[in-house]
Design a protein around this motif. Sequence first.
Motif, PDB file in Angstrom:
ATOM      1  N   HIS A 184       0.857  -1.193   0.000  1.00  0.00           N
ATOM      2  CA  HIS A 184       0.000   0.000   0.000  1.00  0.00           C
ATOM      3  C   HIS A 184       0.890   1.239   0.000  1.00  0.00           C
ATOM      4  O   HIS A 184       1.646   1.455   0.952  1.00  0.00           O
ATOM      5  CB  HIS A 184      -0.908   0.030   1.230  1.00  0.00           C
ATOM      6  N   LYS A 207      -3.989   0.348  11.652  1.00  0.00           N
ATOM      7  CA  LYS A 207      -4.878   1.246  10.912  1.00  0.00           C
ATOM      8  C   LYS A 207      -4.044   2.191  10.050  1.00  0.00           C
ATOM      9  O   LYS A 207      -3.009   2.705  10.490  1.00  0.00           O
ATOM     10  CB  LYS A 207      -5.740   2.066  11.871  1.00  0.00           C
ATOM     11  N   LYS A 254      -4.514   5.367   6.760  1.00  0.00           N
ATOM     12  CA  LYS A 254      -5.408   6.227   5.972  1.00  0.00           C
ATOM     13  C   LYS A 254      -4.867   6.346   4.555  1.00  0.00           C
ATOM     14  O   LYS A 254      -3.677   6.617   4.361  1.00  0.00           O
ATOM     15  CB  LYS A 254      -5.513   7.605   6.614  1.00  0.00           C
ATOM     16  N   ASP A 255      -5.736   6.121   3.580  1.00  0.00           N
ATOM     17  CA  ASP A 255      -5.378   6.341   2.185  1.00  0.00           C
ATOM     18  C   ASP A 255      -5.251   7.853   1.974  1.00  0.00           C
ATOM     19  O   ASP A 255      -6.233   8.593   2.108  1.00  0.00           O
ATOM     20  CB  ASP A 255      -6.450   5.757   1.270  1.00  0.00           C
ATOM     21  N   GLN A 270      -9.811   7.576   2.986  1.00  0.00           N
ATOM     22  CA  GLN A 270     -10.511   6.457   3.616  1.00  0.00           C
ATOM     23  C   GLN A 270      -9.612   5.744   4.616  1.00  0.00           C
ATOM     24  O   GLN A 270      -8.420   5.539   4.383  1.00  0.00           O
ATOM     25  CB  GLN A 270     -10.982   5.470   2.543  1.00  0.00           C
ATOM     26  N   GLU A 271     -10.188   5.354   5.757  1.00  0.00           N
ATOM     27  CA  GLU A 271      -9.471   4.611   6.798  1.00  0.00           C
ATOM     28  C   GLU A 271      -9.604   3.113   6.554  1.00  0.00           C
ATOM     29  O   GLU A 271     -10.651   2.631   6.133  1.00  0.00           O
ATOM     30  CB  GLU A 271     -10.030   4.957   8.182  1.00  0.00           C
ATOM     31  N   HIS A 272      -8.506   2.380   6.852  1.00  0.00           N
ATOM     32  CA  HIS A 272      -8.508   0.933   6.678  1.00  0.00           C
ATOM     33  C   HIS A 272      -7.922   0.283   7.927  1.00  0.00           C
ATOM     34  O   HIS A 272      -7.050   0.854   8.586  1.00  0.00           O
ATOM     35  CB  HIS A 272      -7.672   0.514   5.464  1.00  0.00           C
TER      36      HIS A 272
END
Length: 529
Positions: A408, A427, A429-430, A435-437
């Motif tokens: 990523h 966690k 963030k893009d 967006q949080e993943h």
Amino acid sequence: MLDATLKAQLQQYMGMLRQPIRLIASLDDSAASQEMRGLLDDIVGVSDKISLDVSGQDARKPSFVIAREGETSGVRFAGLPLGHEFTSLVLALLWTGGHPPKVEQEVIDSIKALDGDFAFEVYMSLSCHNCPDVVQALSLMAILNPKVRTVVIEGGTFQQEVTDREIMAVPMVFLNGQVFGSGRMTVEEIVAKLDTNAGEREAAKLNAKDAYDVLIVGGGPAGAAAAVYAARKGIRVGVAAERFGGQVNDTLAIENYISVLETDGPKFAAALEAQVRHYEVDVMNLQRAEKLIPATEPGGLVQVQMANGGVLKARSVILSTGARWRNVNVPGEQEYKNKGVAYCPHCDGPLFKGKRTAVIGGGNSGVEAAIDLAGIVQHVTLIEFADQLKADAVLVSKLKSLPNVTIHVNAQTTEITGADGKVNGLKYKDRVSGQEHLVPLEGVFVQIGLVPNTEWLKGTLELSRFGEIVVDAKGHTNVEGVFAAGDCTTVPYKQIVIAAGEGAKAALSAFDHLIRQPAAAPAEFVSAA
């Protein structure tokens, strides 16, 4: 069990035994016990001074004790001490058999003087290059002092213990059932933690030392090179180091130091110290600097105050304090350090066998870590803040070819999550979509570069916005008589060979500074007439 080459080496070493020793084994019907029996038979077969007793009844099976003849206690190895620990096994055999350790007499005396009940358990992995120092230190302590008992436990063989005690980084040391420490520790560090009066005595020794011509603070490649170059000028040189070798000790393979085809960090660090000591430099280990006090007049003495309260004085000082791993500084990192958050994939990677892990960082260190882990763990997720990986193209190509790796980019780590005292996710963030993943996993390896060890110098001399010591082309700082070299400075490219060159340069600059100082007035001549 051992191949012909190892047997020949072992036979040569065991020829140094001065007194008989006995191996007392606790075995069962497991395959691991059969392997251990084969190893023990090989050891016994190379020397008539070694005997084997298989009547041991220790709860940990397979395990064996190395004891002097007529005794039943000594260093116990639970699991096979091979891989990086084969040297630890050989040394334990030699020391138990009366061969003297290559340790300062002062350290030996301190070990023998320890009073109390010290039951150590040290968990290690056979691929860990940080573990042997700790294993050998605790082994020596048990051999020299009967009040110290040491068990060396190979985590792969005793996986249930590792799980039950929530060990997620090695080496991990327990003392009397409680966590004592983790990571690389020297015998001096361990003894100092047990001897509560050691700091006060050490401070008094430092205060009593005469002023040096050159005092070097830090013992990595830059500090070692500076010491050698300065000492060869015939002047009085001292090195005060928190850990001689610095971050080199934590480096696995070194393949780009000119004239040395391949070596490893601990071996390289030992060679640095050996060469420095060859020139009779006063090496002061376990010394952490806390304050720099510039000279109050031209040609005066610079002072360096240590954490134990001692003060060293010198006509010139070279700062070579190096750097350390940079923290990602997100919630959960400190809370779960050594409970899933790790910084050395070579040391701790085997503890995550079959589990899910992440690597934070897309430079060479991060990509190399991900490649290394991919051969051990179930899955690796690599998180890189920038929009592309910064590692060398050949490494990126290799990484992308691995089936159990997810990459990523444009990903900002925001939190390391956990439950029941262990990591359970990461966690991010893009940075494009916002967006949080959440990535469910059991281990996170942080590989995002270095931060200079210069906090103690703030307000004393000029630092860059990154905390690096600002130096000119000759290693001068903005303080008279104070020079700097290596990874703690503004010199670009943090490489061993560059640090060594900068250390040599700083030493030559310091010597040039010294010879340009006014000569001391000669002593008054008194006639005998």
